[in-house]
Design an enzyme around this catalytic site. Structure first.
Site, PDB file in Angstrom:
ATOM      1  N   LYS A  44       0.851  -1.202   0.000  1.00 15.74           N
ATOM      2  CA  LYS A  44       0.000   0.000   0.000  1.00 15.74           C
ATOM      3  C   LYS A  44       0.885   1.249   0.000  1.00 15.74           C
ATOM      4  CE  LYS A  44      -1.752   1.554   4.049  1.00 15.74           C
ATOM      5  NZ  LYS A  44      -1.449   2.953   4.365  1.00 15.74           N
ATOM      6  N   ASN A  45       1.895   1.258   0.848  1.00 19.42           N
ATOM      7  CA  ASN A  45       2.667   2.487   1.057  1.00 19.42           C
ATOM      8  C   ASN A  45       3.714   2.738  -0.018  1.00 19.42           C
ATOM      9  OD1 ASN A  45       1.067   2.880   3.246  1.00 19.42           O
ATOM     10  ND2 ASN A  45       2.614   2.391   4.775  1.00 19.42           N
ATOM     11  N   ASP A  72       4.494   0.628  12.250  1.00 22.80           N
ATOM     12  CA  ASP A  72       3.264  -0.005  11.755  1.00 22.80           C
ATOM     13  C   ASP A  72       3.104  -1.426  12.262  1.00 22.80           C
ATOM     14  OD1 ASP A  72       3.264   1.596   8.471  1.00 22.80           O
ATOM     15  OD2 ASP A  72       2.812   2.311  10.485  1.00 22.80           O
ATOM     16  N   ARG A 127      -8.792  -0.533   4.628  1.00 27.17           N
ATOM     17  CA  ARG A 127      -7.936   0.488   4.000  1.00 27.17           C
ATOM     18  C   ARG A 127      -6.611  -0.117   3.535  1.00 27.17           C
ATOM     19  NH1 ARG A 127      -7.188   5.942   7.252  1.00 27.17           N
ATOM     20  NH2 ARG A 127      -5.808   6.161   5.466  1.00 27.17           N
ATOM     21  N   ARG A 171      -0.210  14.367  12.974  1.00 26.42           N
ATOM     22  CA  ARG A 171       0.321  14.142  11.626  1.00 26.42           C
ATOM     23  C   ARG A 171       0.321  15.425  10.786  1.00 26.42           C
ATOM     24  NH1 ARG A 171      -1.739   8.413   9.604  1.00 26.42           N
ATOM     25  NH2 ARG A 171       0.240   8.480   8.470  1.00 26.42           N
ATOM     26  N   CYS A 223      -5.176  11.571  12.358  1.00 25.98           N
ATOM     27  CA  CYS A 223      -5.967  10.389  12.725  1.00 25.98           C
ATOM     28  C   CYS A 223      -5.658  10.083  14.191  1.00 25.98           C
ATOM     29  CB  CYS A 223      -5.638   9.212  11.808  1.00 25.98           C
ATOM     30  SG  CYS A 223      -4.001   8.551  12.047  1.00 25.98           S
ATOM     31  N   ILE A 274       1.822  18.608   8.430  1.00 21.32           N
ATOM     32  CA  ILE A 274       2.612  18.560   7.178  1.00 21.32           C
ATOM     33  C   ILE A 274       3.572  19.753   7.105  1.00 21.32           C
ATOM     34  CG2 ILE A 274       0.897  17.207   5.892  1.00 21.32           C
ATOM     35  CD1 ILE A 274       0.044  19.858   4.535  1.00 21.32           C
ATOM     36  N   ASP A 275       3.965  20.250   8.258  1.00 17.47           N
ATOM     37  CA  ASP A 275       4.843  21.441   8.297  1.00 17.47           C
ATOM     38  C   ASP A 275       6.179  21.200   7.597  1.00 17.47           C
ATOM     39  OD1 ASP A 275       5.038  19.613  10.488  1.00 17.47           O
ATOM     40  OD2 ASP A 275       6.448  20.955  11.444  1.00 17.47           O
TER      41      ASP A 275
HETATM   42  C1  EPZ Z   1       3.952   6.991   6.504  1.00 25.13           C
HETATM   43  O1  EPZ Z   1       3.125   7.972   7.107  1.00 25.13           O
HETATM   44  C2  EPZ Z   1       3.089   5.741   6.379  1.00 25.13           C
HETATM   45  N1  EPZ Z   1       1.928   6.006   5.526  1.00 25.13           N
HETATM   46  C3  EPZ Z   1       2.618   5.294   7.757  1.00 25.13           C
HETATM   47  O2  EPZ Z   1       1.902   4.080   7.592  1.00 25.13           O
HETATM   48  C4  EPZ Z   1       3.845   5.031   8.631  1.00 25.13           C
HETATM   49  O3  EPZ Z   1       3.406   4.703   9.933  1.00 25.13           O
HETATM   50  C5  EPZ Z   1       4.726   6.286   8.684  1.00 25.13           C
HETATM   51  O4  EPZ Z   1       5.082   6.694   7.337  1.00 25.13           O
HETATM   52  C6  EPZ Z   1       6.006   6.058   9.458  1.00 25.13           C
HETATM   53  O5  EPZ Z   1       6.717   5.001   8.894  1.00 25.13           O
HETATM   54  C7  EPZ Z   1       2.080   5.952   4.179  1.00 25.13           C
HETATM   55  O6  EPZ Z   1       3.160   5.713   3.668  1.00 25.13           O
HETATM   56  C8  EPZ Z   1       0.849   6.196   3.367  1.00 25.13           C
HETATM   57  P1  EPZ Z   1       5.880  10.403   8.669  1.00 25.13           P
HETATM   58  P2  EPZ Z   1       3.629   9.529   7.152  1.00 25.13           P
HETATM   59  O7  EPZ Z   1       5.774  11.662   7.876  1.00 25.13           O
HETATM   60  O8  EPZ Z   1       4.363   9.839   5.925  1.00 25.13           O
HETATM   61  C9  EPZ Z   1       5.711  13.724  12.085  1.00 25.13           C
HETATM   62  C10 EPZ Z   1       0.069   2.649   7.745  1.00 25.13           C
HETATM   63  O9  EPZ Z   1      -0.356   2.027   8.724  1.00 25.13           O
HETATM   64  N2  EPZ Z   1       5.642  14.719  10.996  1.00 25.13           N
HETATM   65  O10 EPZ Z   1       7.096   9.550   8.492  1.00 25.13           O
HETATM   66  O11 EPZ Z   1       2.444  10.359   7.500  1.00 25.13           O
HETATM   67  C11 EPZ Z   1       4.478  12.823  12.141  1.00 25.13           C
HETATM   68  O12 EPZ Z   1       3.441  13.440  12.866  1.00 25.13           O
HETATM   69  C12 EPZ Z   1       0.495   4.084   7.912  1.00 25.13           C
HETATM   70  O13 EPZ Z   1       0.214   2.160   6.601  1.00 25.13           O
HETATM   71  C13 EPZ Z   1       5.622  16.069  11.349  1.00 25.13           C
HETATM   72  O14 EPZ Z   1       5.652  16.431  12.517  1.00 25.13           O
HETATM   73  O15 EPZ Z   1       4.605   9.479   8.399  1.00 25.13           O
HETATM   74  C14 EPZ Z   1       5.014  11.579  12.825  1.00 25.13           C
HETATM   75  O16 EPZ Z   1       5.009  11.776  14.219  1.00 25.13           O
HETATM   76  C15 EPZ Z   1       0.196   4.611   9.296  1.00 25.13           C
HETATM   77  N3  EPZ Z   1       5.562  16.994  10.347  1.00 25.13           N
HETATM   78  C16 EPZ Z   1       6.458  11.497  12.315  1.00 25.13           C
HETATM   79  O17 EPZ Z   1       6.770  12.813  11.803  1.00 25.13           O
HETATM   80  C17 EPZ Z   1       5.531  16.640   9.017  1.00 25.13           C
HETATM   81  O18 EPZ Z   1       5.498  17.546   8.146  1.00 25.13           O
HETATM   82  C18 EPZ Z   1       6.657  10.488  11.169  1.00 25.13           C
HETATM   83  O19 EPZ Z   1       5.665  10.762  10.206  1.00 25.13           O
HETATM   84  C19 EPZ Z   1       5.546  15.257   8.691  1.00 25.13           C
HETATM   85  C20 EPZ Z   1       5.607  14.319   9.703  1.00 25.13           C
END
Ligand code: EPZ
Length: 416
Positions: free
Chosen positions: A22-23, A305, A397, A121, A116, A123-124
């Site tokens: 998926k990812n 995950d 999902r 989460r 969620c 996007i800064d």
């Molecule tokens: C991806 O989410 C995956 N989703 C998640 O899988 C996975 O848990 C995660 O990476 C970590 O490996 C997809 O690939 C679709 P991050 P993502 O940006 O990209 C913080 C599943 O179950 N952050 O690596 O959203 C964030 O809040 C899902 O398949 C900021 O603060 O994760 C988190 O605490 C769940 N600001 C940490 O970084 C930002 O701009 C890591 O998030 C971006 C992220």
């Protein structure tokens, strides 16, 4: 009902084929927007998150066809228009379209993708780095507009690892003017797959799978085909199911090279793994667990995950243990549900303390997000009696036919 009913107590035996990732599929589908023409993406799982991404591409004028697990995307009919907010908000991965759309049209307005239950989460990191690439971003309370006349390469130093930000910035950089360096890039296999796909289309990317990516902007990318790797988290889910229910399961196509930390922990927790040419044979409970601590981290550390799934394995091991979650701030939401099944788990900050449990009994439990929902299903497989896991849509999902697959392995499970 939107639920799964499981009669616990059966061990699992047989073979299951692991679906495509998926990812990896989601960013690769977003990346097709960078290419004028038709791309063929094989091994795309037929799950609701991918369905929503297909809908978003169609809402942008692309022609999207699915034949089994082959998804064909023709972007020649592309037209800027508003994306359906139900698909944008229901799926965070829609944020991955930002980099691609800025590269294709220079403009995108969208609502903030939903957080969620596992965390805010934000996007800064995405927006801050895009500003460095020459993008003007105006933010409002519930969304933002991003605009640029030309994306330009930059040195982007991410303060911490983010999978989504790394993916978005790769998509913004491949057609940008000049060279982009992404430092503290995520190293996940899904990032490597995205880079592989883009290189097949003519992108110039160095360092895929390392924490430093160097991307040389090119003038155009060409239509290509690509096969998505198997899903390492889905493989880990069926591995965990076998460890909870007991039995022997062959995980066909399991991406072993992407699962080192998971397999290492599994063996330490009592599983036996034998490696075949096209997958792994798992014997779920071969010896007592000798592992009392799991710490999640960025790849290649133990994946967040898999955290909920291994919480169930640990809670059923009959031994005390602890899990430290270092990636998301609120990823222990299944603890109250597991405690209602007989687990003894307490949470202190980002650490879950798992006490000895005499085993689980059936209960009606509520999925609150994707991986926690899958964890409740595997807990029910090992429980004494009947369980019902509600909110099945969260599980749909990310998992193709989880009930069908578990029944084929001998579980007593049905849609409810
Ligand atoms: C991806 O989410 C995956 N989703 C998640 O899988 C996975 O848990 C995660 O990476 C970590 O490996 C997809 O690939 C679709 P991050 P993502 O940006 O990209 C913080 C599943 O179950 N952050 O690596 O959203 C964030 O809040 C899902 O398949 C900021 O603060 O994760 C988190 O605490 C769940 N600001 C940490 O970084 C930002 O701009 C890591 O998030 C971006 C992220």
């Amino acid at each position: 009902m939107d639920a799964i009913r499981i009669y616990g107590g059966n061990c699992l035996d047989g073979q299951t084929t692991i679906q495509g990732s998926k990812n990896a599929s989601l960013p690769i589908l977003a990346a097709t927007l960078l290419i004028d023409g038709t791309c063929e993406i094989e091994n795309c799982p037929d799950i609701s998150d991918v369905y929503h991404m297909q809908r978003l591409l169609e809402s942008l004028g692309c022609k999207v066809e699915r034949e089994g697990t082959l998804v064909r995307v023709n972007t020649q009919g592309f037209s800027e228009c508003d994306m359906p907010s139900d698909s944008v908000c229901v799926m965070r991965s829609s944020v991955m379209l930002v980099g691609a759309l800025l590269a294709r049209t220079g403009k995108i307005c969208m609502e903030y993708p939903g957080g969620c239950v596992i965390g805010a989460r934000p996007i800064d990191l995405h927006l801050r780095s895009l500003r460095q690439m020459g993008v003007t971003i105006t933010e409002s309370e519930d969304g933002f507009c991003a605009e640029t006349t030309r994306l330009r390469g930059a040195v982007l130093r991410l303060p911490f690892v983010s999978v989504g930000a790394t993916e978005n910035l790769i998509l913004a950089a491949v057609l940008a003017e000049g060279e982009t360096v992404i430092e503290s890039a995520a190293r996940e296999p899904e990032i490597q797959a995205l880079c592989d796909f883009l290189r097949c289309a003519g992108a110039k990317i160095e360092g895929a799978g390392t924490e430093r990516l160097v991307i040389h902007g090119v003038e155009r990318l060409n239509p290509t085909g690509y096969r998505v790797p198997a899903d390492r988290i889905v493989a880990g889910t069926y591995l965990s199911a076998c460890m909870c229910a007991g039995g022997h399961v062959f995980l066909k196509d399991a991406p072993v090279s992407h699962m080192e930390s998971v397999l290492d922990y599994a063996v330490r927790m009592g599983a036996a793994i034998s490696y075949e040419a096209d997958g792994i044979l798992v014997a779920g409970r071969e010896h007592e667990s000798a592992c009392d601590t799991v710490v999640t981290g960025c790849y290649p550390e133990f994946p967040t995950d898999m955290q909920s799934l291994f919480m169930v394995v640990m809670a059923l091991s009959g031994q005390a243990g602890r899990i430290e979650e270092t990636v998301f701030e609120n990823r222990f939401r299944i603890v109250p549900e597991l405690c209602r099944m007989g687990a003894d788990i307490t949470v202190q900050g980002n650490v879950a303390h798992i006490g000895r449990s005499a085993g689980f009994h059936g209960a009606i439990v509520q999925a609150k997000e994707l991986r926690g929902g899958a964890a409740l299903v595997i807990a029910a497989l090992a429980a004494d009696g009947t369980s019902i896991v509600t909110n099945r849509h969260y599980i749909d999902r990310g998992y193709e036919d989880i009930v069908l697959n578990l029944r084929a392995l001998g579980a007593k499970a049905e849609l409810a």
